[in-house]
Design a protein around this motif. Structure first.
Motif, PDB file in Angstrom:
ATOM      1  N   HIS A 281       0.896  -1.072   0.358  1.00 46.10           N
ATOM      2  CA  HIS A 281       0.564   0.050   0.236  1.00 46.10           C
ATOM      3  C   HIS A 281       1.395   1.467   0.182  1.00 46.10           C
ATOM      4  O   HIS A 281       1.511   1.519   0.744  1.00 46.10           O
ATOM      5  CB  HIS A 281      -1.143   0.000   0.985  1.00 46.10           C
ATOM      6  CG  HIS A 281      -2.040  -1.306   1.681  1.00 46.10           C
ATOM      7  ND1 HIS A 281      -2.485  -1.620   0.289  1.00 46.10           N
ATOM      8  CD2 HIS A 281      -1.914  -2.800   2.149  1.00 46.10           C
ATOM      9  CE1 HIS A 281      -3.205  -2.476   1.109  1.00 46.10           C
ATOM     10  NE2 HIS A 281      -2.877  -3.388   1.874  1.00 46.10           N
ATOM     11  N   SER A 283      -0.419   4.011   0.125  1.00 45.52           N
ATOM     12  CA  SER A 283      -1.380   5.774   0.900  1.00 45.52           C
ATOM     13  C   SER A 283      -1.425   4.813   2.169  1.00 45.52           C
ATOM     14  O   SER A 283      -1.873   3.537   2.662  1.00 45.52           O
ATOM     15  CB  SER A 283      -2.585   6.063  -0.009  1.00 45.52           C
ATOM     16  OG  SER A 283      -1.884   6.725  -1.387  1.00 45.52           O
ATOM     17  N   SER A 284      -1.998   5.937   2.864  1.00 43.85           N
ATOM     18  CA  SER A 284      -2.497   5.605   4.816  1.00 43.85           C
ATOM     19  C   SER A 284      -3.109   6.694   4.475  1.00 43.85           C
ATOM     20  O   SER A 284      -2.783   8.151   4.742  1.00 43.85           O
ATOM     21  CB  SER A 284      -1.314   5.176   5.381  1.00 43.85           C
ATOM     22  OG  SER A 284      -1.956   5.201   6.520  1.00 43.85           O
ATOM     23  N   THR A 288       0.514   9.707   1.007  1.00 45.86           N
ATOM     24  CA  THR A 288       0.046   8.902   0.238  1.00 45.86           C
ATOM     25  C   THR A 288       2.227   9.129  -0.582  1.00 45.86           C
ATOM     26  O   THR A 288       2.478  10.367  -0.531  1.00 45.86           O
ATOM     27  CB  THR A 288      -0.187   9.603  -1.472  1.00 45.86           C
ATOM     28  OG1 THR A 288      -2.079   9.096  -1.560  1.00 45.86           O
ATOM     29  CG2 THR A 288       0.413   8.416  -2.897  1.00 45.86           C
ATOM     30  N   CYS A 318      -4.048  11.229 -12.658  1.00 42.77           N
ATOM     31  CA  CYS A 318      -4.841  10.401 -11.823  1.00 42.77           C
ATOM     32  C   CYS A 318      -5.708  11.701 -10.854  1.00 42.77           C
ATOM     33  O   CYS A 318      -6.790  11.724 -10.276  1.00 42.77           O
ATOM     34  CB  CYS A 318      -4.774   9.628 -10.840  1.00 42.77           C
ATOM     35  SG  CYS A 318      -4.299   8.198 -11.526  1.00 42.77           S
ATOM     36  N   ASP A 330      -9.429   9.149  -2.957  1.00 38.16           N
ATOM     37  CA  ASP A 330      -9.020   7.900  -2.093  1.00 38.16           C
ATOM     38  C   ASP A 330      -8.712   7.285  -3.524  1.00 38.16           C
ATOM     39  O   ASP A 330      -8.094   6.570  -3.671  1.00 38.16           O
ATOM     40  CB  ASP A 330      -9.992   7.649  -1.706  1.00 38.16           C
ATOM     41  CG  ASP A 330     -10.043   8.354  -0.225  1.00 38.16           C
ATOM     42  OD1 ASP A 330      -8.663   8.763   0.170  1.00 38.16           O
ATOM     43  OD2 ASP A 330     -10.492   8.049   1.044  1.00 38.16           O
ATOM     44  N   ALA A 331      -9.805   7.225  -4.670  1.00 34.78           N
ATOM     45  CA  ALA A 331      -9.964   6.514  -5.314  1.00 34.78           C
ATOM     46  C   ALA A 331      -8.515   6.563  -6.386  1.00 34.78           C
ATOM     47  O   ALA A 331      -8.476   6.486  -7.322  1.00 34.78           O
ATOM     48  CB  ALA A 331     -11.587   6.489  -6.132  1.00 34.78           C
ATOM     49  N   ARG A 333      -5.648   8.117  -6.110  1.00 28.06           N
ATOM     50  CA  ARG A 333      -4.983   7.722  -5.791  1.00 28.06           C
ATOM     51  C   ARG A 333      -4.234   5.942  -5.244  1.00 28.06           C
ATOM     52  O   ARG A 333      -3.950   5.826  -5.684  1.00 28.06           O
ATOM     53  CB  ARG A 333      -4.543   8.050  -3.579  1.00 28.06           C
ATOM     54  CG  ARG A 333      -4.460   9.433  -3.533  1.00 28.06           C
ATOM     55  CD  ARG A 333      -4.204  10.302  -2.577  1.00 28.06           C
ATOM     56  NE  ARG A 333      -4.771   9.573  -1.701  1.00 28.06           N
ATOM     57  CZ  ARG A 333      -5.037   9.123  -0.142  1.00 28.06           C
ATOM     58  NH1 ARG A 333      -4.079   9.538   0.210  1.00 28.06           N
ATOM     59  NH2 ARG A 333      -6.453   9.140   0.339  1.00 28.06           N
ATOM     60  N   GLN A 334      -5.836   5.919  -5.233  1.00 32.39           N
ATOM     61  CA  GLN A 334      -5.614   4.051  -5.832  1.00 32.39           C
ATOM     62  C   GLN A 334      -4.859   3.931  -7.079  1.00 32.39           C
ATOM     63  O   GLN A 334      -4.612   2.542  -7.407  1.00 32.39           O
ATOM     64  CB  GLN A 334      -6.969   3.016  -5.097  1.00 32.39           C
ATOM     65  CG  GLN A 334      -7.478   1.758  -5.148  1.00 32.39           C
ATOM     66  CD  GLN A 334      -6.002   0.826  -4.014  1.00 32.39           C
ATOM     67  OE1 GLN A 334      -5.584   1.749  -3.394  1.00 32.39           O
ATOM     68  NE2 GLN A 334      -4.956   0.815  -4.464  1.00 32.39           N
ATOM     69  N   ARG A 335      -6.220   4.390  -7.161  1.00 34.04           N
ATOM     70  CA  ARG A 335      -6.012   3.852  -9.308  1.00 34.04           C
ATOM     71  C   ARG A 335      -3.995   4.768  -9.497  1.00 34.04           C
ATOM     72  O   ARG A 335      -3.539   3.241 -10.667  1.00 34.04           O
ATOM     73  CB  ARG A 335      -6.465   5.454 -10.156  1.00 34.04           C
ATOM     74  CG  ARG A 335      -6.511   5.055 -11.935  1.00 34.04           C
ATOM     75  CD  ARG A 335      -8.157   4.883 -12.537  1.00 34.04           C
ATOM     76  NE  ARG A 335      -7.484   5.928 -13.945  1.00 34.04           N
ATOM     77  CZ  ARG A 335      -7.399   4.217 -14.602  1.00 34.04           C
ATOM     78  NH1 ARG A 335      -7.536   3.173 -14.057  1.00 34.04           N
ATOM     79  NH2 ARG A 335      -7.355   4.377 -15.476  1.00 34.04           N
ATOM     80  N   GLN A 337      -1.596   4.093  -7.480  1.00 38.49           N
ATOM     81  CA  GLN A 337      -1.149   2.850  -6.567  1.00 38.49           C
ATOM     82  C   GLN A 337      -1.320   1.469  -8.118  1.00 38.49           C
ATOM     83  O   GLN A 337       0.045   0.815  -8.681  1.00 38.49           O
ATOM     84  CB  GLN A 337      -1.095   2.416  -5.567  1.00 38.49           C
ATOM     85  CG  GLN A 337      -0.825   1.529  -5.116  1.00 38.49           C
ATOM     86  CD  GLN A 337      -0.898   0.731  -3.640  1.00 38.49           C
ATOM     87  OE1 GLN A 337      -1.318   1.417  -2.841  1.00 38.49           O
ATOM     88  NE2 GLN A 337      -1.788  -0.868  -3.376  1.00 38.49           N
ATOM     89  N   ASP A 338      -2.445   1.417  -8.390  1.00 40.98           N
ATOM     90  CA  ASP A 338      -2.630   0.094  -9.291  1.00 40.98           C
ATOM     91  C   ASP A 338      -2.286   0.209 -10.644  1.00 40.98           C
ATOM     92  O   ASP A 338      -1.578  -0.522 -11.352  1.00 40.98           O
ATOM     93  CB  ASP A 338      -4.057  -0.163  -9.688  1.00 40.98           C
ATOM     94  CG  ASP A 338      -4.663  -0.357  -8.195  1.00 40.98           C
ATOM     95  OD1 ASP A 338      -4.401  -1.134  -7.088  1.00 40.98           O
ATOM     96  OD2 ASP A 338      -6.126   0.149  -8.211  1.00 40.98           O
TER      97      ASP A 338
END
Length: 400
Positions: A281, A283-284, A288, A318, A330-331, A333-335, A337-338
């Motif tokens: 992960h 991010s927390s 990020t 993103c 949040d979405a 930052r997840q994108r 990372q993905d």
């Protein structure tokens, strides 16, 4: 969604690239740097096409790079002792055609100034060492050593290989010694008259060590001499004083051009090469990670700065998309990372393994390595995936 307050911790290559790209696209990021002044760390940096395409096409510093940097003419692998060519990969023109952008050697100070100019000094805050981030309220509170603090909706940890924000996310210190150390130096061209192919980026391979060098804008050679270390390295410091002449003694049986280059400059310090394990992960909460803070790697592929620039472009894309379509930070930052985690993990792993390949003793394994480095399909099978990659939210490594 309102425009976010973005605090970027660290004014290195990744942090400045992210800030400049976000500002170019209408946001107002603020960069907080612990140093009292912006100055280069290290001597020079090699920028491959997977990053220079964005510095040129997004940030608009292509002309400055062309003026200040050396456009390297191919990649050459040599035997460190007799200097024979093991493999030669792509001329300058072939590289431009295949990868779609130049491969530059540039002084870090010059690159940093270009990025700083693209961003603007009003977005950079010096003497701001981040000591904590309180993420328990309606916004993150970034606390600095001078007693100051700022509020932010997003905090980007671009604070390098010794990242304090990474440690905050993990809860522990996870740097790992790679088993190698290095000396580095800058050598004017007139001090290396014996050097073959001075416009190329070159790797000289020998049992237990190797040397990388490449030209920067004025023809000066930037070298990075790597040797195996037998035994553990102390946790601190990462850089220790070098004994007088130890870097010269390390190459006493190598090719005269290498002895010439290494002997041209003193080496006051020896650098331990550390890396960080891949994270699950990035991010927390509102924090990020970016660049070395997320995926510090050893420099044997020359990709640390380049992967940081890729990170910056993808994260910016993103965040802008999240602002436009309302999917949320949040979405976004997840994108990010993905899109980045598998590629950076692969670069980390192959960079770490490269030392084992470069440092093989004489014998069948070294012979097989040399055959591979000299094979006609070496670029296509071993390097194209790094240099020809176009980092973008689509995640597709298409040709430029």
């Amino acid at each position: 969604m309102t425009s976010p307050r973005i605090a970027i911790i660290g004014a290195g290559i990744g942090g400045l690239t992210l800030a400049a790209e976000l500002r170019r696209r209408g946001l107002d990021p603020q960069v907080y740097e612990q140093a009292a002044e912006l100055r280069e760390v290290g001597a020079a940096v090699a920028l491959s096409a997977n990053s220079t395409r964005f510095l040129r096409d997004r940030l608009g510093i292509g002309a400055d790079l062309a003026d200040k940097a050396a456009d390297v003419d191919g990649l050459i692998f040599r035997d460190a002792r007799d200097g024979r060519t093991i493999g030669r990969v792509l001329s300058r023109a072939e590289y431009h055609d295949r990868a779609g952008a130049p491969y530059y050697g540039v002084h870090r100070a010059d690159l940093q100034l270009m990025l700083r100019t693209a961003l603007g000094d009003d977005a950079i805050h010096l003497n701001k060492r981040c000591v904590d981030v309180d993420d328990s309220g309606q916004s993150a509170i970034v606390h600095f050593a001078d007693g100051d603090h700022v509020e932010a909706d997003l905090v980007i940890g671009a604070d390098g290989v010794r990242s304090g924000l990474r440690r905050k996310i993990l809860g522990y210190h996870d740097a790992q010694f790679s088993g190698c150390f290095a000396w580095r130096g800058l050598v004017p061209p007139e001090q290396v008259p014996s050097l073959p192919d001075p416009e190329a980026i070159q790797f000289w391979l020998g049992p237990g060590g190797h040397m990388l060098h490449y030209p920067i804008g004025n023809g000066t050679q930037n070298f990075f001499l790597v040797q195996r270390h037998h035994g553990p390295w102390p946790a601190k410091p990462w850089v220790i004083p070098a004994e007088e002449g130890e870097h010269v003694r390390a190459v006493e049986n190598w090719h005269p051009a290498i002895r010439e280059m290494v002997g041209a400059v003193p080496a006051a310090e020896r650098w331990a090469l550390f890396h960080r394990p891949p994270l699950q992960h990035w991010s927390s909460g509102r924090i990020t990670l970016l660049g070395d803070a997320a995926h510090a790697m050893v420099p044997h592929h020359g990709q640390g700065a380049n992967q940081s620039i890729e990170d910056a472009i993808v994260l910016a894309d993103c965040l802008i998309e999240g602002l436009a379509d309302g999917t949320g930070w949040d979405a976004a930052r997840q994108r990010y990372q993905d899109l980045r985690v598998d590629r950076t993990r692969r670069v980390q792993i192959t960079s770490l393994a490269a030392a084992d390949v470069f440092h093989l003793p004489d014998g069948p394994l070294a012979d097989a390595r040399n055959a591979r480095l000299g094979a006609p399909d070496f670029w296509e099978k071993s390097m194209a995936w790094i240099h020809e990659h176009v980092a973008a939210p689509s995640g597709t490594p298409v040709r430029a």
